[in-house]
Design a protein around this motif. Sequence first.
Motif, mmCIF file in Angstrom:
data_model
loop_
_atom_site.group_PDB
_atom_site.id
_atom_site.type_symbol
_atom_site.label_atom_id
_atom_site.label_comp_id
_atom_site.label_asym_id
_atom_site.label_seq_id
_atom_site.Cartn_x
_atom_site.Cartn_y
_atom_site.Cartn_z
ATOM 1 N N LEU A 189 0.825 -1.211 0.000
ATOM 2 C CA LEU A 189 0.000 0.000 0.000
ATOM 3 C C LEU A 189 0.859 1.261 0.000
ATOM 4 O O LEU A 189 0.421 2.314 -0.481
ATOM 5 N N GLN A 190 2.077 1.170 0.541
ATOM 6 C CA GLN A 190 2.964 2.332 0.535
ATOM 7 C C GLN A 190 3.677 2.507 -0.804
ATOM 8 O O GLN A 190 4.455 3.429 -0.976
ATOM 9 N N ILE A 191 3.403 1.608 -1.739
ATOM 10 C CA ILE A 191 3.857 1.808 -3.117
ATOM 11 C C ILE A 191 2.715 2.361 -3.962
ATOM 12 O O ILE A 191 2.889 3.303 -4.727
ATOM 13 N N LYS A 192 1.534 1.767 -3.807
ATOM 14 C CA LYS A 192 0.356 2.269 -4.531
ATOM 15 C C LYS A 192 -0.895 1.813 -3.791
ATOM 16 O O LYS A 192 -1.037 0.631 -3.472
ATOM 17 N N PHE A 193 -1.795 2.745 -3.546
ATOM 18 C CA PHE A 193 -2.985 2.458 -2.748
ATOM 19 C C PHE A 193 -3.948 1.489 -3.423
ATOM 20 O O PHE A 193 -4.812 0.915 -2.758
ATOM 21 N N VAL A 194 -3.815 1.291 -4.728
ATOM 22 C CA VAL A 194 -4.809 0.514 -5.462
ATOM 23 C C VAL A 194 -4.866 -0.930 -5.001
ATOM 24 O O VAL A 194 -5.897 -1.598 -5.149
ATOM 25 N N THR A 195 -3.781 -1.447 -4.397
ATOM 26 C CA THR A 195 -3.825 -2.837 -3.930
ATOM 27 C C THR A 195 -4.801 -3.022 -2.767
ATOM 28 O O THR A 195 -5.088 -4.155 -2.378
ATOM 29 N N LEU A 196 -5.315 -1.925 -2.242
ATOM 30 C CA LEU A 196 -6.313 -2.021 -1.177
ATOM 31 C C LEU A 196 -7.540 -2.801 -1.627
ATOM 32 O O LEU A 196 -8.251 -3.378 -0.796
ATOM 33 N N LEU A 197 -7.795 -2.853 -2.941
ATOM 34 C CA LEU A 197 -8.979 -3.572 -3.410
ATOM 35 C C LEU A 197 -8.861 -5.084 -3.186
ATOM 36 O O LEU A 197 -9.857 -5.809 -3.286
ATOM 37 N N LEU A 198 -7.643 -5.573 -2.870
ATOM 38 C CA LEU A 198 -7.473 -6.996 -2.567
ATOM 39 C C LEU A 198 -7.750 -7.312 -1.101
ATOM 40 O O LEU A 198 -7.864 -8.485 -0.736
ATOM 41 N N ALA A 199 -7.836 -6.286 -0.264
ATOM 42 C CA ALA A 199 -8.029 -6.516 1.169
ATOM 43 C C ALA A 199 -9.315 -7.294 1.471
ATOM 44 O O ALA A 199 -9.289 -8.221 2.300
ATOM 45 N N PRO A 200 -10.455 -6.983 0.847
ATOM 46 C CA PRO A 200 -11.660 -7.775 1.149
ATOM 47 C C PRO A 200 -11.497 -9.260 0.833
ATOM 48 O O PRO A 200 -11.991 -10.116 1.576
ATOM 49 N N ALA A 201 -10.777 -9.568 -0.261
ATOM 50 C CA ALA A 201 -10.555 -10.974 -0.603
ATOM 51 C C ALA A 201 -9.681 -11.653 0.448
ATOM 52 O O ALA A 201 -9.925 -12.804 0.833
ATOM 53 N N CYS A 202 -8.656 -10.955 0.926
ATOM 54 C CA CYS A 202 -7.788 -11.518 1.969
ATOM 55 C C CYS A 202 -8.562 -11.762 3.257
ATOM 56 O O CYS A 202 -8.438 -12.824 3.886
ATOM 57 N N LEU A 203 -9.365 -10.799 3.648
ATOM 58 C CA LEU A 203 -10.145 -10.940 4.874
ATOM 59 C C LEU A 203 -11.195 -12.046 4.735
ATOM 60 O O LEU A 203 -11.442 -12.813 5.686
ATOM 61 N N GLY A 204 -11.807 -12.146 3.551
ATOM 62 C CA GLY A 204 -12.775 -13.211 3.322
ATOM 63 C C GLY A 204 -12.135 -14.589 3.384
ATOM 64 O O GLY A 204 -12.717 -15.534 3.935
ATOM 65 N N GLN A 205 -10.915 -14.703 2.830
ATOM 66 C CA GLN A 205 -10.205 -15.973 2.888
ATOM 67 C C GLN A 205 -9.876 -16.352 4.329
ATOM 68 O O GLN A 205 -10.036 -17.505 4.740
ATOM 69 N N LEU A 206 -9.414 -15.395 5.107
ATOM 70 C CA LEU A 206 -9.096 -15.646 6.512
ATOM 71 C C LEU A 206 -10.337 -16.108 7.276
ATOM 72 O O LEU A 206 -10.281 -17.040 8.088
ATOM 73 N N PHE A 207 -11.450 -15.452 7.026
ATOM 74 C CA PHE A 207 -12.680 -15.791 7.747
ATOM 75 C C PHE A 207 -13.158 -17.197 7.397
ATOM 76 O O PHE A 207 -13.439 -18.012 8.293
ATOM 77 N N ASN A 208 -13.205 -17.511 6.109
ATOM 78 C CA ASN A 208 -13.720 -18.816 5.688
ATOM 79 C C ASN A 208 -12.789 -19.953 6.097
ATOM 80 O O ASN A 208 -13.230 -20.983 6.610
ATOM 81 N N GLN A 209 -11.491 -19.779 5.862
ATOM 82 C CA GLN A 209 -10.544 -20.825 6.214
ATOM 83 C C GLN A 209 -10.450 -20.999 7.727
ATOM 84 O O GLN A 209 -10.292 -22.103 8.225
ATOM 85 N N GLY A 210 -10.511 -19.877 8.458
ATOM 86 C CA GLY A 210 -10.477 -19.978 9.914
ATOM 87 C C GLY A 210 -11.663 -20.743 10.456
ATOM 88 O O GLY A 210 -11.541 -21.550 11.384
ATOM 89 N N THR A 211 -12.832 -20.526 9.870
ATOM 90 C CA THR A 211 -14.025 -21.252 10.300
ATOM 91 C C THR A 211 -13.876 -22.743 10.023
ATOM 92 O O THR A 211 -14.233 -23.585 10.844
ATOM 93 N N THR A 212 -13.334 -23.090 8.848
ATOM 94 C CA THR A 212 -13.182 -24.489 8.464
ATOM 95 C C THR A 212 -12.207 -25.228 9.365
ATOM 96 O O THR A 212 -12.420 -26.389 9.728
ATOM 97 N N LYS A 213 -11.109 -24.581 9.751
ATOM 98 C CA LYS A 213 -10.059 -25.232 10.523
ATOM 99 C C LYS A 213 -10.307 -25.177 12.026
ATOM 100 O O LYS A 213 -9.436 -25.551 12.814
ATOM 101 N N GLY A 214 -11.450 -24.656 12.433
ATOM 102 C CA GLY A 214 -11.765 -24.644 13.842
ATOM 103 C C GLY A 214 -11.123 -23.500 14.606
ATOM 104 O O GLY A 214 -11.156 -23.489 15.842
#
Length: 521
Positions: A189-214
């Motif tokens: 993000l300190q190179i270009k703010f546009v990568t912020l659009l990937l943050a929802p995908a990262c957070l969604g992956q963490l939430f779903n995988q965390g739920t699956t793995k207990g």
Amino acid sequence: MIDLERLPRPLLAFGVPLLFFAIALCIMPIAEVLQFDPDEGIELAKVTLYRQGYTLYDQIWNDQPPLLTILLAQWLGFWGHSIIAARLLILSFAALLVGAFYSTLRLTVRQPYALAGTFGLCLTFGFLQLSVSVMRGLPALALAMLAVYWLCLGMSGEPSGGQTEQSLWQRSWRCGWIMASGVCFGLSLQIKFVTLLLAPACLGQLFNQGTTKGDRPAILVTLWSIFCGLSFLVTGLLTDAFHPSQLLETHLNAATQTTLQQEPSWLRLLMFLAEDLDYSILAAIGVWLLLRRNLSRHNPAFPLYWLLTALAILSFHQPLWDHYSLFVAIPVVWLATYTLAYIAQVWPSKKRWKRPIFRKILAALVIFAIALIPVKLGVNVVINQQLTQASHQQFLVIAALLKYQAQTRWLFTDLPIASFYANLKVPPELAVFSTKRIESGSLSNDKLLTLLQTYQPEQVLLGRYPNIQAALQPYLAAHYVRQYKQAQISLYVIRSLIETQSPIIPAISATHFSNSTFKQP
């Protein structure tokens, strides 16, 4: 015949990006092309000023985060003032992106298909050119891709050895990768703010995988977010990166957004998908396959989150520049690779095909994608040849600038790439001489005239914006003499430097400029 499955993973993890680096270095004319994109000149003009002690935001007008400018300045300080050195740094980031993408694919598909998918990414439209263009989009995306790999690695089940219960060490191991992912994402993000659009995908992956793995998904999401935020804030404080008036004013200007892009964003996104139609069709099948399975149990769901997030956010964003296509191309190739791996898995079993026509259609799609490989390589060759031929004449302009280099304190130009090749300073307010600034009103004709009168530059080089050249013409005619003209490009020299005889412009090759380290006037 080499069995790709038996090759050691570390060998390929490092070998794939190194091989890409070597091949791109051989086929891309990094020394012969003046500029692959006008944004190269903007980045390099800022670096030239920064290396001479001018500060970002306070003196150098800058509408982007500072990290890439600082890295480029340090890099050129070590390797010398050279376009080749600058482009090699960007190519190193591109190799990092390729390596991270391959390693991420390897978490979910077998090695041959991960290699095929990585090869496909390198052939996507414009990827090779962006890999050697001194622009910030690809470096930011490279760090974001590395963050995605570490996130997927942390959420994968590999360390547990197939056990259902994880030890304290295994949980710590996973948390370490997640924290590293957040830190890396904050740096992107300190190179270009546009990568912020990937943050929802990262957070969604963490939430779903965390739920699956207990695990407690809220803890994983919080952990990643905290380290991402800390990385962003600490880096910003160390580099004095928080100047909202410059960082936001041109990007959020409504007039700029509507003026710079006439067609709707959704139509531009369709063009991005059409540029790699073979991958897009295979990716659509990959989406269908994923929707048939439990997404939360498979890392391949991440590219679907990425693609849907990118399409949703970018459809409301204007303008969409060509380099934004990578935010669509990467998940599309990822999903296409998933389709390829699935086809290879079920192909030998005829019982899995309820309708033989589907088997034939998929075979035709794969053959279509393979047949397009030489076409894509040929298009890249043609574009490189066109850029090289155009640069032969453009380098004569640089040679004209060098005649008065020793007597020049300031160069006023709307072609900032010329300032880098000639190693001349532009007024710090004009380092970012872009269409976005002009359309937003940040650079009006009156302001440009004021800057011209204030700095009284010894040389003025204009050619990208004819309207600006016409507006400044009365002042230029009174105080300057035009010494060189090529198409719509004109070079003006202040009258006090003009010699009685006409200057002789030496015929200097592109290699001279790319390999030379010029003395600072």
